[in-house]
Design an enzyme around this catalytic site. Sequence first.
Site, mmCIF file in Angstrom:
data_model
loop_
_atom_site.group_PDB
_atom_site.id
_atom_site.type_symbol
_atom_site.label_atom_id
_atom_site.label_comp_id
_atom_site.label_asym_id
_atom_site.label_seq_id
_atom_site.Cartn_x
_atom_site.Cartn_y
_atom_site.Cartn_z
ATOM 1 N N GLU A 233 0.800 -1.236 0.000
ATOM 2 C CA GLU A 233 0.000 0.000 0.000
ATOM 3 C C GLU A 233 0.834 1.289 0.000
ATOM 4 O O GLU A 233 0.653 2.168 0.845
ATOM 5 C CB GLU A 233 -0.975 -0.019 1.190
ATOM 6 C CG GLU A 233 -1.920 -1.209 1.097
ATOM 7 C CD GLU A 233 -2.805 -1.411 2.326
ATOM 8 O OE1 GLU A 233 -2.781 -0.562 3.224
ATOM 9 O OE2 GLU A 233 -3.510 -2.430 2.382
ATOM 10 N N GLU B 213 -6.168 -10.770 -1.322
ATOM 11 C CA GLU B 213 -7.003 -10.563 -0.118
ATOM 12 C C GLU B 213 -8.473 -10.526 -0.513
ATOM 13 O O GLU B 213 -9.209 -9.593 -0.156
ATOM 14 C CB GLU B 213 -6.612 -9.251 0.589
ATOM 15 C CG GLU B 213 -5.133 -9.164 0.925
ATOM 16 C CD GLU B 213 -4.747 -7.915 1.709
ATOM 17 O OE1 GLU B 213 -5.634 -7.182 2.175
ATOM 18 O OE2 GLU B 213 -3.529 -7.674 1.852
#
Length: 390
Positions: free
Chosen positions: A168, A273
């Site tokens: 991220e 995910e």
Amino acid sequence: MKNRKNMANQFINKFTLMAIICLVFFACSEKPSRKEQEPNLSLKEAFKDEFYIGSAINRFQIEETDSVMASLLGREFNSITAENIMKSMIIHPQRDTFNFELADKFVALGEKYDMFVHGHTLIWHSQLSPWFSSIEDSLEFATATEKHVKDLAQHFKGKLGSWDVVNEALNEDGTLRNSIFLKKMGENYLASAFKWTAEVDPSADLYYNDYNMTNPEKRQGAIRMVKKIIDQGIKVDGIGMQGHWHLNSPTLEEIEQSILDYSELGVKVAITELDVSVLPNPWDLEGAEISQNFENSEEMNPYTEGLPDSIQVKLANRYKDIFAIFLKHQDKISRVTFWGVSDGQSWLNGFPIRGRTNYPLLFDRSLRPKAAYDSIIALKKRFDIKNQTN
Ligand code: 9MR
């Protein structure tokens, strides 16, 4: 007397006939039980020739405290990711202290079930151990970060199939997130992190991982960023699209185009995910920016008593459509990991609104496979039949 006996016999015959008709009627009209529908193919068997099927797991799964959960995990999945216990805050709580106990058990569990074990994550601004931000000096910060990466890579060397090296690092517009790593080390921290990990554990596949990776601007940013690293002769093996998705977004076209665009870089694509939220989405929020939280209300939490059939079907269809894309591009996809095994475990019960009842995964709160599970298995069976006849 004979007549009465005949009449009685006739009544019994009629009664028996009616009873048989009723039985046949009920047997035919009753919905088959979940057990009869249950496919005999597990997820990992179904997709064994295409990609790994993984799940994120937590302490109770790592320690196998629930035997039903333990056997479900071993039966259905051939890859695991630690949902939280390998994040710096937990695994490296103080500058000179590592906490490897649970992570070592996690690796041992993977070995026990012969699973592909993924490491999550080396560099992430969130759940960051507080000691990082206590370092004022930039050079000292860079040295400590290098040591953090190398020490972790060394400890797990040869035991992990892959690492999320950086997690991220991007804003939604594709620019670099102004994280502590960027502030202290400049853009170079990205390439350095990949270089350090590859030096220590050259056999692990190294990934850049992020959410909203289907968003066109962020996608372009990710491609620019990874290309810059590769162009310096540093290896990046893959891009992780987290896949925290909704019933209607992102579009199937965006998902497919993203897989194609990333693999154009010559790297593997992993769905790292995956979950699909079925709940109202306040302000059409996308992704997994965990600092965002909103007020709970009845309107925002409509399925506390169970998921209506209509939504169950929508979820099953959404998963079927998503997996149809994964199958179509299976040569580009290394792994599809769900962010949890069952609905009760999902982080989406607490995000972006705390205390909701969400249903984003393939197994329900009693660990029974849902319609979404069946839809994926059925899709794969149809895919195999089609391929055999072609
Ligand atoms: O699922 C994780 C949740 O239990 C934690 O509270 C949260 C804290 O940061 O992290 C969640 O996992 C995140 C993952 O590590 C990175 N991508 C987004 C995931 C969902 O927030």
